[in-house]
Design a protein around this motif. Structure first.
Motif, PDB file in Angstrom:
ATOM      1  N   ASN A   1       2.150  -2.325  -0.143  1.00  0.00           N
ATOM      2  CA  ASN A   1       2.253  -1.592   1.072  1.00  0.00           C
ATOM      3  C   ASN A   1       1.530  -1.481   2.136  1.00  0.00           C
ATOM      4  O   ASN A   1       0.464  -1.618   2.628  1.00  0.00           O
TER       5      ASN A   1
ATOM      6  N   THR B   1       3.817   4.236  -0.514  1.00  0.00           N
ATOM      7  CA  THR B   1       2.825   5.822  -0.490  1.00  0.00           C
ATOM      8  C   THR B   1       2.379   6.121  -1.222  1.00  0.00           C
ATOM      9  O   THR B   1       1.670   7.084  -1.269  1.00  0.00           O
TER      10      THR B   1
ATOM     11  N   LYS C   1      -1.317  10.805   0.797  1.00  0.00           N
ATOM     12  CA  LYS C   1      -1.222  10.032   1.852  1.00  0.00           C
ATOM     13  C   LYS C   1      -1.774   9.007   0.947  1.00  0.00           C
ATOM     14  O   LYS C   1      -2.878   8.615   0.473  1.00  0.00           O
TER      15      LYS C   1
END
Length: 224
Positions: free
Chosen positions: A65, A155, A221
């Motif tokens: 990520n 995500t 988020k």
């Protein structure tokens, strides 16, 4: 309120291993390769398998990520050790309850706190190896098909991923406990075991069919 969409629960690429696992377990049960109590015990032991899968999920988030706030690689990867520690403690507490529960129908189960000895014993249950292999394949297939391939690690939130397995296990194990009582006190009725597999399958199909609308997986988020 959205209407029920049956098509989302029919076999697809995303939920194929949910269906395969259910059909395989039903087949083993019907042909007599496993006992109803084996199904109940394996579903309880699945907690450890889920924990291992979530270790891989956390590792994937930290490693891939790019939006994740990274103070240092060492501090982020140390979160994996922290998860393993507190989830192992959770599993130990759960197993104490499980073995206390199983003593109702099996006098060979030792005192609930003898976790390792009791694990060795229940692994001798009829057909449990086949059941655990099937459950393991399902969980890792779900990890690949619904987490790695769609790149959900890009995500996903670390905070949320830490809490996900507890919520999922609570929902699943509640169903197992209720059905388990009927199986234990009714000397292992196959019909109850079939109903248990059916309910567990419906729960898993719901999670797969509603990845952004259920309590386990919302749109968040990416945060630490």
């Amino acid at each position: 309120m959205k209407s029920f969409n049956l098509k989302k629960y029919l076999p697809t690429k995303q939920n194929s291993f949910v269906w395969f696992n259910a059909i395989f377990l039903l087949y083993l049960l019907i042909i007599g390769k496993v006992d109803p109590i084996t199904i109940v015990t394996a579903y309880f032991l699945e907690t450890a398998i889920i924990g291992i899968v979530y270790v891989f999920k956390i590792y994937s988030i930290i490693s891939f990520n790019n939006k994740l706030e990274k103070n240092s690689n060492y501090s982020n990867y140390s979160l994996i050790l922290f998860f393993i520690f507190h989830f192992s403690f959770f599993i130990a507490i759960q197993l104490i309850f499980v073995f206390a529960f199983l003593t109702i129908s099996d006098n060979n189960i030792k005192e609930a706190f003898n976790i390792l000895e009791n694990i060795q014993y229940v692994l001798t249950y009829k057909g449990i190896t086949f059941v655990l292999i099937s459950i393991t394949v399902y969980n890792f297939a779900d990890y690949v098909l619904n987490f790695i391939i769609p790149k959900k690690y890009e995500t996903s939130s670390l905070n949320k991923t830490f809490t996900e397995p507890y919520v999922r296990i609570f929902v699943q194990q509640f169903t197992v406990i209720i059905s388990g009582f009927f199986i234990v006190f009714s000397s292992g009725i196959i019909v109850v075991a079939i109903i248990l597999i059916a309910f567990r399958t419906l729960i898993e199909l719901y999670f797969v069919a509603n990845p952004t609308n259920n309590i386990l997986d919302g749109n968040e988020k990416p945060v630490i």
